[in-house]
Motif scaffolding. Structure first.
Motif, mmCIF file in Angstrom:
data_model
loop_
_atom_site.group_PDB
_atom_site.id
_atom_site.type_symbol
_atom_site.label_atom_id
_atom_site.label_comp_id
_atom_site.label_asym_id
_atom_site.label_seq_id
_atom_site.Cartn_x
_atom_site.Cartn_y
_atom_site.Cartn_z
ATOM 1 N N ASN A 1 37.235 37.277 31.649
ATOM 2 C CA ASN A 1 36.877 36.659 30.369
ATOM 3 C C ASN A 1 35.735 35.653 30.541
ATOM 4 O O ASN A 1 35.728 34.591 29.946
ATOM 5 C CB ASN A 1 38.094 35.969 29.745
ATOM 6 C CG ASN A 1 37.916 35.744 28.256
ATOM 7 O OD1 ASN A 1 37.295 36.558 27.566
ATOM 8 N ND2 ASN A 1 38.445 34.643 27.737
ATOM 9 N N TRP B 1 39.057 44.381 19.504
ATOM 10 C CA TRP B 1 38.641 43.698 20.726
ATOM 11 C C TRP B 1 37.146 43.442 20.564
ATOM 12 O O TRP B 1 36.352 44.387 20.504
ATOM 13 C CB TRP B 1 38.934 44.571 21.929
ATOM 14 C CG TRP B 1 38.555 43.990 23.262
ATOM 15 C CD1 TRP B 1 38.153 42.719 23.536
ATOM 16 C CD2 TRP B 1 38.576 44.685 24.516
ATOM 17 N NE1 TRP B 1 37.911 42.564 24.879
ATOM 18 C CE2 TRP B 1 38.169 43.759 25.512
ATOM 19 C CE3 TRP B 1 38.905 45.990 24.902
ATOM 20 C CZ2 TRP B 1 38.060 44.110 26.858
ATOM 21 C CZ3 TRP B 1 38.800 46.333 26.231
ATOM 22 C CH2 TRP B 1 38.392 45.405 27.202
ATOM 23 N N SER C 1 45.234 42.540 23.199
ATOM 24 C CA SER C 1 46.110 43.422 23.969
ATOM 25 C C SER C 1 45.336 44.673 24.358
ATOM 26 O O SER C 1 44.819 45.384 23.486
ATOM 27 C CB SER C 1 47.343 43.813 23.146
ATOM 28 O OG SER C 1 48.158 42.685 22.892
ATOM 29 N N CYS D 1 41.545 37.236 35.203
ATOM 30 C CA CYS D 1 42.671 36.785 34.379
ATOM 31 C C CYS D 1 43.949 37.551 34.684
ATOM 32 O O CYS D 1 45.052 36.989 34.677
ATOM 33 C CB CYS D 1 42.313 36.947 32.899
ATOM 34 S SG CYS D 1 40.893 35.997 32.371
ATOM 35 N N ALA E 1 38.494 31.976 24.131
ATOM 36 C CA ALA E 1 39.896 32.275 24.405
ATOM 37 C C ALA E 1 40.312 33.521 23.625
ATOM 38 O O ALA E 1 39.881 33.742 22.494
ATOM 39 C CB ALA E 1 40.769 31.093 24.012
ATOM 40 N N THR E 2 41.143 34.341 24.262
ATOM 41 C CA THR E 2 41.545 35.578 23.599
ATOM 42 C C THR E 2 42.984 35.951 23.938
ATOM 43 O O THR E 2 43.464 35.695 25.047
ATOM 44 C CB THR E 2 40.616 36.749 23.994
ATOM 45 O OG1 THR E 2 41.020 37.944 23.311
ATOM 46 C CG2 THR E 2 40.649 36.999 25.493
ATOM 47 N N SER E 3 43.636 36.571 22.975
ATOM 48 C CA SER E 3 44.983 37.096 23.194
ATOM 49 C C SER E 3 44.999 38.609 22.934
ATOM 50 O O SER E 3 46.038 39.180 22.589
ATOM 51 C CB SER E 3 45.993 36.395 22.277
ATOM 52 O OG SER E 3 45.614 36.545 20.908
ATOM 53 N N ALA F 1 50.324 34.240 27.193
ATOM 54 C CA ALA F 1 50.030 34.188 25.754
ATOM 55 C C ALA F 1 48.570 34.459 25.446
ATOM 56 O O ALA F 1 48.242 35.129 24.453
ATOM 57 C CB ALA F 1 50.436 32.824 25.192
ATOM 58 N N SER F 2 47.665 33.959 26.274
ATOM 59 C CA SER F 2 46.233 34.161 26.024
ATOM 60 C C SER F 2 45.458 33.870 27.294
ATOM 61 O O SER F 2 45.974 33.249 28.238
ATOM 62 C CB SER F 2 45.739 33.267 24.880
ATOM 63 O OG SER F 2 45.811 31.903 25.252
ATOM 64 N N ARG G 1 47.083 42.175 29.509
ATOM 65 C CA ARG G 1 47.576 40.820 29.256
ATOM 66 C C ARG G 1 49.089 40.940 29.186
ATOM 67 O O ARG G 1 49.654 41.229 28.141
ATOM 68 C CB ARG G 1 47.006 40.228 27.953
ATOM 69 C CG ARG G 1 47.478 38.773 27.715
ATOM 70 C CD ARG G 1 46.957 38.229 26.397
ATOM 71 N NE ARG G 1 47.390 39.019 25.253
ATOM 72 C CZ ARG G 1 48.604 38.975 24.702
ATOM 73 N NH1 ARG G 1 49.534 38.178 25.218
ATOM 74 N NH2 ARG G 1 48.897 39.736 23.667
#
Length: 457
Positions: A411, A326, A436, A284, A432-434, A275-276, A270
């Protein structure tokens, strides 16, 4: 001819064992005038029909193995204690001068009373004798290594079974370490610091401890197999203007991780400019090798991993760092070529979902430092069923229009049936995920494991 040789060896084994048992039976019928007399032990032999030496004199044996004890005064033998554990024996296989006994799997080894550890005690009505003899657990096995491409001075953890009281670790290049090794009491792992001078050709670790020796697969420090490390080994490929395409400007190089630290540049799956990732989103972000005209797996890898190698002996490895939990959503799609759609669970790819256990339970995935992930090439869906060799994968890539090898973050929803291959209605909806997720040091490695023998011949 091969069948004849195998049959002849089998007949030889049967004949030798039959003659030995007949001798024991005959001697067991001799007079018992010395019952209760003095017992003496002279030699111990390991009976192993799978060895080239069927009846070998030894100074140690393992749990579950059959031994033949030579001596005198076995008439009237009542009890045998191995490491203090009362061990069953069949009187039919006891004579005046020899007996057979199998070492029970329940026999204590390192947790035996120190006063009786590594002893066999023979008892009759009037006498007993204690014979010093080393008893080992089952042969040790190495199943994985926390980081197979660490820096010198970093600590690694070696996992497996029977890894008790490890005294020596030999790294590729014949670099031996005999100090600073910390072993788990249950033998499930040990830690050791990586010395300087380890061979860049890579290879197996050899470990030696209370239960004997064992080799790891031949994938430690195998830098010859690196297909992309973002620092000059392999070529990073990218194109177009897609937001998710990871380009050189997206790579990061700040030192991150504890114990095993990042090595130069690495991929943030990412990138900081995103951002997400939205729920239900495919592709993604994506990172690739340069592919057609640049990648040359056959030329690079087959000098070390022959094309004829069975595919279950070849794997893709990469190092990963995930600093926060995660869980529940997102996975890495690992692609042998660039020819797949989002959401695919078939073809020449493998979906890495680390927060799902083999039992379908969600367990957050997080790493303190960089650790190695090993994906056998037989995990890739096109090659998961059937007898394949490395040649099949090489040919698959060479036939592709776009020969880029890549890893992208996906995702979408995860169906347990896709992960397990079993019929199931269980599904894990994406969100939704951010998170790393960082990877580095993509490489193809050998899973070949040298056979360790307790005996020189």
């Amino acid at each position: 001819m091969k069948n004849y040789i195998l049959n002849r060896k089998y007949c030889t084994v049967v004949t030798i064992i039959f003659m030995m048992f007949v001798s024991l039976l005959f001697n067991a019928c001799d007079n018992n005038d010395n019952e209760g007399g003095a017992i003496t032990i002279s030699k111990v032999y390991l009976e192993d029909v799978n060895s080239s030496v069927l009846d070998r004199q030894v100074t140690f044996a393992r749990l579950g193995q059959l031994i033949r004890v030579e001596g005198a005064g076995f008439e009237g033998l009542k009890k045998v204690y191995i490491n203090g554990f009362e061990t069953y024996f069949n009187v039919v296989y006891v004579s005046r001068t020899s007996m057979l006994v199998s070492i029970s799997a329940d026999t204590p080894t390192i947790d035996a009373d120190p006063a009786v550890r590594n002893t066999i005690r023979f008892v009759n009505d009037s006498n007993e004798v204690i014979f010093p003899f080393e008893i080992r657990s089952g042969a040790p096995v190495i199943t994985s290594i926390s980081n197979t491409l660490p820096k010198a001075g970093e600590m690694i953890t070696v996992f497996g079974s029977g890894l008790t009281e490890i005294e020596k670790v030999v790294f590729p290049g014949n670099i031996a370490v005999t100090s600073g090794i910390t072993s788990d009491e249950d033998g499930e792992f040990f830690t050791v610091t990586v010395p300087a001078g380890v061979s860049t050709n890579g290879g197996s670790l050899l470990v030696e401890g209370a239960n004997g020796g064992a080799y790891s697969p031949a994938y430690f420090n195998f830098k010859k197999g690196v297909i992309l490390d973002f620092d000059g080994n392999g070529t990073h490929g990218f194109w177009g203007s897609d937001v998710g395409m990871i380009k050189d400007a997206d790579l990061e190089s700040a030192a991150i991780g504890m114990q095993n630290i990042s090595q130069g540049k690495y991929v943030p799956h990412r990138p900081s400019r995103i951002a997400s990732f939205a729920a239900g989103a495919n592709r993604c972000s994506e990172a690739w090798t340069a592919g057609t005209g640049t990648d040359n797996w056959r030329g690079q890898l087959t000098p070390y991993i022959p094309a004829s190698t069975p595919l279950d002996q070849v794997a893709f490895q990469f190092d990963i760092y995930v600093p926060q939990d995660w869980t529940n959503t997102g996975y890495l799609k690992i692609c042998l070529i660039n020819n797949f759609n989002g959401g695919a669970w078939t073809g020449g790819l493998y979906n890495f979902v680390p927060w799902l256990t083999d039992e379908g339970k969600v367990v957050p995935f997080k790493t303190a430092g960089w650790q190695t992930v090993t994906v056998p090439l037989t995990k890739f869906y096109s090659f998961s069923k059937g007898d394949f060799t490395f040649e099949d994968v090489l040919a698959f890539r060479e036939a592709a229009t776009y020969q880029n090898f890549g890893v992208w973050f996906e995702n979408s929803n995860v169906k347990w049936s896709n992960v397990s291959g079993e019929s199931s209605e269980l599904e894990f909806p994406s969100s939704a995920t951010s998170v790393s997720v960082y990877t580095d040091n993509w490489r193809i490695v050998s899973l070949n494991t040298p056979v360790y023998s307790d005996f020189s011949n």
